[in-house]
Design a protein around this motif. Structure first.
Motif, PDB file in Angstrom:
ATOM      1  N   MET A   1      -5.860  -3.899  10.964  1.00  0.00           N
ATOM      2  CA  MET A   1      -6.632  -3.182   9.956  1.00  0.00           C
ATOM      3  C   MET A   1      -6.197  -3.636   8.565  1.00  0.00           C
ATOM      4  O   MET A   1      -5.008  -3.793   8.294  1.00  0.00           O
ATOM      5  N   SER A   2      -7.164  -3.893   7.700  1.00  0.00           N
ATOM      6  CA  SER A   2      -6.865  -4.370   6.358  1.00  0.00           C
ATOM      7  C   SER A   2      -6.202  -3.279   5.528  1.00  0.00           C
ATOM      8  O   SER A   2      -6.520  -2.098   5.656  1.00  0.00           O
ATOM      9  N   GLY A   3      -5.292  -3.710   4.651  1.00  0.00           N
ATOM     10  CA  GLY A   3      -4.565  -2.766   3.819  1.00  0.00           C
ATOM     11  C   GLY A   3      -5.185  -2.604   2.453  1.00  0.00           C
ATOM     12  O   GLY A   3      -6.005  -3.412   2.007  1.00  0.00           O
ATOM     13  N   VAL A   4      -4.800  -1.525   1.793  1.00  0.00           N
ATOM     14  CA  VAL A   4      -5.257  -1.222   0.435  1.00  0.00           C
ATOM     15  C   VAL A   4      -4.034  -1.044  -0.445  1.00  0.00           C
ATOM     16  O   VAL A   4      -3.110  -0.299  -0.094  1.00  0.00           O
ATOM     17  N   HIS A   5      -4.007  -1.715  -1.580  1.00  0.00           N
ATOM     18  CA  HIS A   5      -2.850  -1.695  -2.475  1.00  0.00           C
ATOM     19  C   HIS A   5      -3.315  -1.447  -3.906  1.00  0.00           C
ATOM     20  O   HIS A   5      -4.479  -1.641  -4.232  1.00  0.00           O
ATOM     21  N   GLU A   6      -2.379  -1.054  -4.752  1.00  0.00           N
ATOM     22  CA  GLU A   6      -2.712  -0.812  -6.154  1.00  0.00           C
ATOM     23  C   GLU A   6      -1.529  -1.183  -7.038  1.00  0.00           C
ATOM     24  O   GLU A   6      -0.374  -0.903  -6.709  1.00  0.00           O
ATOM     25  N   ILE A   7      -1.833  -1.831  -8.144  1.00  0.00           N
ATOM     26  CA  ILE A   7      -0.847  -2.088  -9.201  1.00  0.00           C
ATOM     27  C   ILE A   7      -1.278  -1.268 -10.402  1.00  0.00           C
ATOM     28  O   ILE A   7      -2.282  -1.554 -11.053  1.00  0.00           O
TER      29      ILE A   7
END
Length: 369
Positions: free
Chosen positions: A1-7
């Motif tokens: 499953m693809s991940g979600v990230h934030e900077i």
């Protein structure tokens, strides 16, 4: 499953005061601030291209006081797992949101007509409801077409050294080049090598300023180092094709991208420069909207032809558009020059009718209120 990230960033603080998630130089050894996998989505906040030095209260005098070494605070780098030299990094631009304030500067010594526009100038924009307006350019309503001016990956050591040497040679020969400068460098210069400035793009991408890279576009970047080390910055609310005075509507941004890889595709196809495509329809191009255009050919003021000189043809077209906007629309020449940078598209109309190639400068007439 693809991940979600934030900077996430504290946009009230400039990069030089809060360098945790960014840099303003290119260098192969800048460490990643985030790791992700192919297929992952990353949301990245980005400061405006002036690193917060220009505000609603700024004046033309502040343009001269600005620390130009801080230009282009970038967010990143992002390490993409399994990316190796010879691969192509695929970057899908999913969305670009901007702040509610933007600025367009004429910095003396920069811009396409820098020999003619030698005084500082500022246009401060209020952004709301999908448009930008400015009391510094009254009667203009620019529609939103936001994109990131800088998208790039880290250079290899070989590309880094070769580019620096080529830039030094160009400067020695009289070219306008921003050479390495340790002032306000992030990361700071610890080894006698402050890194490359961000003004000029290279085979690793960088300050590309391609107005078509709005949401729905796909960018392909050759990978030069393990992990690719992707960075982004220099958000624009709107820009003319050419960014004539050296600035668009510069603003803080929030961009969402999705990464993928094409293993070995760069090496197999000999791809050494950025490529891009549209995945969905983008904002209307000037050519598809009501517009007025002037044309330029490579003939100097003495009437002498300079065969196939696209640079001179472009200068002539841009000068004629400045003249038109000043004479027919009542702007000062500085205002007209800034308007060209944010709204006028420069198109190569023909390059075969030698010796006079032809460039058109096109202004969309629906921007005039």
């Amino acid at each position: 499953m693809s991940g979600v990230h934030e900077i996430e960033l504290d946009l009230t603080r400039p990069l030089v005061e809060d360098p945790r998630a960014g840099h303003n130089r290119w260098h192969p050894d800048i460490p990643a601030v985030l790791r992700c996998a192919p297929g992952d989505t990353v949301t990245m906040r980005a400061r405006d291209g002036y690193d917060g030095q220009i505000t609603r209260d700024s004046t033309a005098a502040d343009v001269l006081r600005m620390d130009a070494a801080r230009i282009h605070p970038l967010t990143g780098p992002v390490y993409v797992e399994d990316a190796e030299p010879g691969d192509l990094l695929v970057v899908d631009v999913l969305s670009v949101e901007t702040g509610d304030f933007g600025a367009t500067l004429n910095i003396p010594g920069f811009g396409f007509l820098r020999d003619e526009f030698t005084e500082p100038h500022i246009v401060r924009w209020e952004i709301a409801d999908g448009f930008a307006r400015s009391t510094d350019l009254p009667g203009i309503r620019l529609p939103a077409a936001p994109f990131m001016g800088v998208m790039g990956v880290a250079p290899s050591r070989e590309l880094f050294e070769r580019t620096k040497a080529s830039e030094q040679q160009a400067a020695d020969e009289g070219g306008l080049v921003e050479l390495p400068n340790p002032t306000s460098a992030v990361p700071p210069d610890r080894t006698g090598d402050p890194g490359r400035r961000t003004i000029s793009p290279t085979e690793a991408g960088g300050n590309i300023d391609i107005k078509h890279l709005t949401a729905g576009s796909r960018v392909y970047l050759p990978v030069w180092v393990p992990g690719a080390l992707f960075s982004v910055g220099d958000g624009h609310f709107a820009q003319g094709d050419g960014e004539s005075c050296g600035a668009a509507v510069e603003t803080a941004t929030r961009v969402v991208v999705r990464f993928d890889l094409r293993k070995g595709a760069g090496a197999a196809s000999g791809v050494r420069h950025l490529r891009f495509e549209r995945r969905t329809p983008g904002p209307p191009d000037v050519a598809s909207r009501p517009h007025f255009a002037v044309t330029g050919v490579p003939v100097d003021l003495d009437g002498r032809i300079h065969p196939e000189d696209l640079n001179l043809a472009t200068r002539n077209a841009l000068r004629l558009m400045v003249d038109h906007l000043a004479e027919e629309r009542g702007f000062t020449r500085q205002q007209a020059y800034a308007l060209c940078s944010v709204a006028v598209d420069l198109h190569i109309s023909q390059i075969v009718d030698v010796p006079n190639v032809l460039v058109s400068a096109m202004v969309p007439t629906d921007i005039f209120e």
